[in-house]
Design a protein around this motif. Structure first.
Motif, PDB file in Angstrom:
ATOM      1  N   LEU A 108       0.817  -1.216   0.000  1.00 41.83           N
ATOM      2  CA  LEU A 108       0.000   0.000   0.000  1.00 41.83           C
ATOM      3  C   LEU A 108       0.850   1.265   0.000  1.00 41.83           C
ATOM      4  O   LEU A 108       0.473   2.285  -0.581  1.00 41.83           O
ATOM      5  CB  LEU A 108      -0.942   0.005   1.205  1.00 41.83           C
ATOM      6  CG  LEU A 108      -2.152  -0.924   1.101  1.00 41.83           C
ATOM      7  CD1 LEU A 108      -2.857  -1.029   2.447  1.00 41.83           C
ATOM      8  CD2 LEU A 108      -3.122  -0.426   0.036  1.00 41.83           C
TER       9      LEU A 108
ATOM     10  N   PRO B 226      -0.728   2.807  -3.677  1.00 44.54           N
ATOM     11  CA  PRO B 226      -2.060   2.998  -3.086  1.00 44.54           C
ATOM     12  C   PRO B 226      -3.183   2.942  -4.114  1.00 44.54           C
ATOM     13  O   PRO B 226      -4.323   2.598  -3.772  1.00 44.54           O
ATOM     14  CB  PRO B 226      -1.958   4.388  -2.436  1.00 44.54           C
ATOM     15  CG  PRO B 226      -0.851   5.072  -3.168  1.00 44.54           C
ATOM     16  CD  PRO B 226       0.128   3.993  -3.508  1.00 44.54           C
TER      17      PRO B 226
ATOM     18  N   GLU C 244      -5.019  -0.406  -4.286  1.00 45.22           N
ATOM     19  CA  GLU C 244      -5.553  -0.916  -3.023  1.00 45.22           C
ATOM     20  C   GLU C 244      -6.720  -1.873  -3.257  1.00 45.22           C
ATOM     21  O   GLU C 244      -6.879  -2.870  -2.551  1.00 45.22           O
ATOM     22  CB  GLU C 244      -6.013   0.247  -2.135  1.00 45.22           C
ATOM     23  CG  GLU C 244      -6.567  -0.201  -0.789  1.00 45.22           C
ATOM     24  CD  GLU C 244      -6.941   0.968   0.108  1.00 45.22           C
ATOM     25  OE1 GLU C 244      -7.339   0.720   1.269  1.00 45.22           O
ATOM     26  OE2 GLU C 244      -6.837   2.125  -0.346  1.00 45.22           O
ATOM     27  N   TYR C 245      -7.544  -1.581  -4.259  1.00 48.12           N
ATOM     28  CA  TYR C 245      -8.692  -2.433  -4.569  1.00 48.12           C
ATOM     29  C   TYR C 245      -8.248  -3.876  -4.798  1.00 48.12           C
ATOM     30  O   TYR C 245      -8.850  -4.826  -4.278  1.00 48.12           O
ATOM     31  CB  TYR C 245      -9.408  -1.901  -5.811  1.00 48.12           C
ATOM     32  CG  TYR C 245     -10.493  -2.806  -6.349  1.00 48.12           C
ATOM     33  CD1 TYR C 245     -11.804  -2.695  -5.894  1.00 48.12           C
ATOM     34  CD2 TYR C 245     -10.209  -3.782  -7.305  1.00 48.12           C
ATOM     35  CE1 TYR C 245     -12.795  -3.517  -6.388  1.00 48.12           C
ATOM     36  CE2 TYR C 245     -11.195  -4.618  -7.792  1.00 48.12           C
ATOM     37  CZ  TYR C 245     -12.486  -4.489  -7.334  1.00 48.12           C
ATOM     38  OH  TYR C 245     -13.456  -5.320  -7.815  1.00 48.12           O
TER      39      TYR C 245
ATOM     40  N   ASP D 146      -6.860  -5.558  -1.623  1.00 47.04           N
ATOM     41  CA  ASP D 146      -7.921  -5.930  -0.685  1.00 47.04           C
ATOM     42  C   ASP D 146      -8.603  -7.234  -1.095  1.00 47.04           C
ATOM     43  O   ASP D 146      -8.996  -8.031  -0.243  1.00 47.04           O
ATOM     44  CB  ASP D 146      -8.970  -4.813  -0.605  1.00 47.04           C
ATOM     45  CG  ASP D 146      -8.519  -3.671   0.286  1.00 47.04           C
ATOM     46  OD1 ASP D 146      -7.529  -3.849   1.028  1.00 47.04           O
ATOM     47  OD2 ASP D 146      -9.139  -2.599   0.233  1.00 47.04           O
TER      48      ASP D 146
ATOM     49  N   LYS E 247      -2.676  -9.687   3.751  1.00 44.70           N
ATOM     50  CA  LYS E 247      -3.189  -8.375   4.167  1.00 44.70           C
ATOM     51  C   LYS E 247      -2.212  -7.668   5.094  1.00 44.70           C
ATOM     52  O   LYS E 247      -1.941  -6.474   4.941  1.00 44.70           O
ATOM     53  CB  LYS E 247      -4.560  -8.523   4.840  1.00 44.70           C
ATOM     54  CG  LYS E 247      -5.238  -7.177   5.117  1.00 44.70           C
ATOM     55  CD  LYS E 247      -6.665  -7.368   5.564  1.00 44.70           C
ATOM     56  CE  LYS E 247      -7.361  -6.036   5.789  1.00 44.70           C
ATOM     57  NZ  LYS E 247      -7.425  -5.198   4.582  1.00 44.70           N
TER      58      LYS E 247
ATOM     59  N   THR F  15       0.833  -6.277   3.208  1.00 42.76           N
ATOM     60  CA  THR F  15       0.670  -5.056   2.405  1.00 42.76           C
ATOM     61  C   THR F  15       0.982  -3.785   3.193  1.00 42.76           C
ATOM     62  O   THR F  15       1.242  -2.740   2.603  1.00 42.76           O
ATOM     63  CB  THR F  15      -0.756  -4.947   1.826  1.00 42.76           C
ATOM     64  OG1 THR F  15      -1.712  -4.905   2.894  1.00 42.76           O
ATOM     65  CG2 THR F  15      -1.055  -6.109   0.901  1.00 42.76           C
ATOM     66  N   THR F  16       0.956  -3.873   4.517  1.00 38.78           N
ATOM     67  CA  THR F  16       1.269  -2.700   5.347  1.00 38.78           C
ATOM     68  C   THR F  16       2.535  -2.899   6.175  1.00 38.78           C
ATOM     69  O   THR F  16       2.897  -2.032   6.968  1.00 38.78           O
ATOM     70  CB  THR F  16       0.093  -2.380   6.301  1.00 38.78           C
ATOM     71  OG1 THR F  16      -0.160  -3.519   7.137  1.00 38.78           O
ATOM     72  CG2 THR F  16      -1.172  -2.045   5.521  1.00 38.78           C
TER      73      THR F  16
END
Length: 352
Positions: free
Chosen positions: A293, A297, A300-301, A304, A316, A319-320
């Motif tokens: 992300l 960014p 992001e879709y 997710d 998930k 990604t961060t």
């Protein structure tokens, strides 16, 4: 062949793979929705503006791939490398396996293994049907289908993304110019079917190559692939990346492709510690994995929806996750980040 014609041939080759991947996804989705209409509610079409951005990123990747070949980072022949025999042998099996995948998805059964598959001794996070694959990473069928499935997933761009490690790898190895090519040792962690090692062998034909993976089935496939190409056969070992079976400061370079998003957070740190341990002072460690992300960014879709669509239970958090901080924590420095299409690269150096 004139350069302009070779480039056009390459672009056409990649475009054909991209169209094939798209056609497969469309047909597969239609059949799945026909057989399992309840699954249709879980998948949403990709917005048109996002498709435009994806095409732009793909075009940039392919241009970089072409330019690296022209610079001599790797042979031009790699641009046209395609396992056609595997394609014709295994593509029908992709379809035959699809109903089991759809049923697994419907039942949300993510640890479904056949009785003949021995799952004892593997970490619990590994005993998963990643990508909803039958028997996860522990069967010969899974190993035979994996590269083809990944090519379809990325529209024929998987190897082009893998090749992005080769330029920083060769650059990082300049720190050891005083060594003969055969003295240079390179380890690929979680080498899977050996595709990355095959690319490294083409770029560095005399280097001593090593690979380690948890799956005996994937190592068998890797040995089959790598024994077909010229040069010294890479040394393959079954082992857990949390405890690499090598002495300290042994490798001039370490690589890892598409591993970290499939690891729990604490395990990511342990694997990084192990890679630091086995890397020589002055050596380079290169991670190729999914975008995150922080750098993409606008996608992001897709990030997710990816974990549920393909069963990636640790994605998930990945990604961060701040991998730069993790790398620095163990002592890596001069960390460079690159992005190419759907992949992200961390090029880290061990202090000399």
């Amino acid at each position: 062949m004139p350069e302009s014609l070779t480039k056009l041939t390459y672009q056409t080759f990649q475009q054909g793979k991209n169209y094939f991947g798209l056609a497969h996804k469309i047909l597969s989705s239609q059949l799945r929705n026909l057989v399992y209409p309840t699954l249709q509610q879980k998948t949403k079409p990709i917005p048109n503006e996002l498709l435009v951005k994806l095409q732009q990123r793909l075009n940039q990747l392919l241009e970089t791939d072409w330019q690296d070949a022209q610079k001599g980072v790797y042979p031009e022949s790699l641009l046209f490398d395609n396992p056609w025999q595997d394609f014709f042998s295994y593509y029908p099996l992709v379809w035959l396996d699809s109903p089991q995948i759809w049923e697994r998805l419907k039942q949300q059964n993510y640890q479904d293994f056949s009785p003949e598959i021995d799952t004892d001794g593997y970490p619990s996070y590994y005993v998963q049907n990643f990508h909803h694959q039958s028997n996860g990473y522990l069967s010969d069928l899974s190993a035979n289908l994996y590269d083809l499935q990944v090519e379809i997933l990325f529209g024929g761009a998987a190897d082009a993304m893998r090749r992005r490690i080769l330029a920083p790898l060769k650059q990082g190895l300049k720190a050891f110019d005083s060594f003969t090519p055969k003295q240079v040792r390179i380890l690929d962690v979680a080498c899977g079917t050996g595709r990355t090692l095959k690319l490294i062998r083409a770029a560095l034909p005399q280097a001593s190559l090593f690979g380690t993976d948890l799956s005996p089935a994937y190592l068998r496939k890797a040995n089959e692939l790598l024994s077909q190409i010229p040069g010294e056969l890479p040394q393959l070992l079954q082992g857990n990346a949390e405890e690499l079976p090598y002495v300290d400061n042994y490798f001039h370079a370490v690589t890892s492709v598409f591993l970290f998003h499939e690891l729990p957070a604490s395990v990511r740190q342990t694997v990084i510690e192990q890679c630091f341990r086995v890397t020589k002072p002055g050596g380079v460690f290169i991670i190729c994995d999914s975008i995150q992300l922080s750098d993409s960014p606008e996608l992001e879709y897709m990030m997710d929806s990816f974990p549920e669509t393909f069963h990636e239970p640790y994605y998930k958090h990945y990604t961060t996750d701040n991998l730069v901080e993790r790398l620095q924590r163990v002592g890596f420095e001069n960390i460079e980040i690159q992005d190419h299409f759907m992949s992200k690269y961390f090029i880290a150096h061990k202090p000399a």
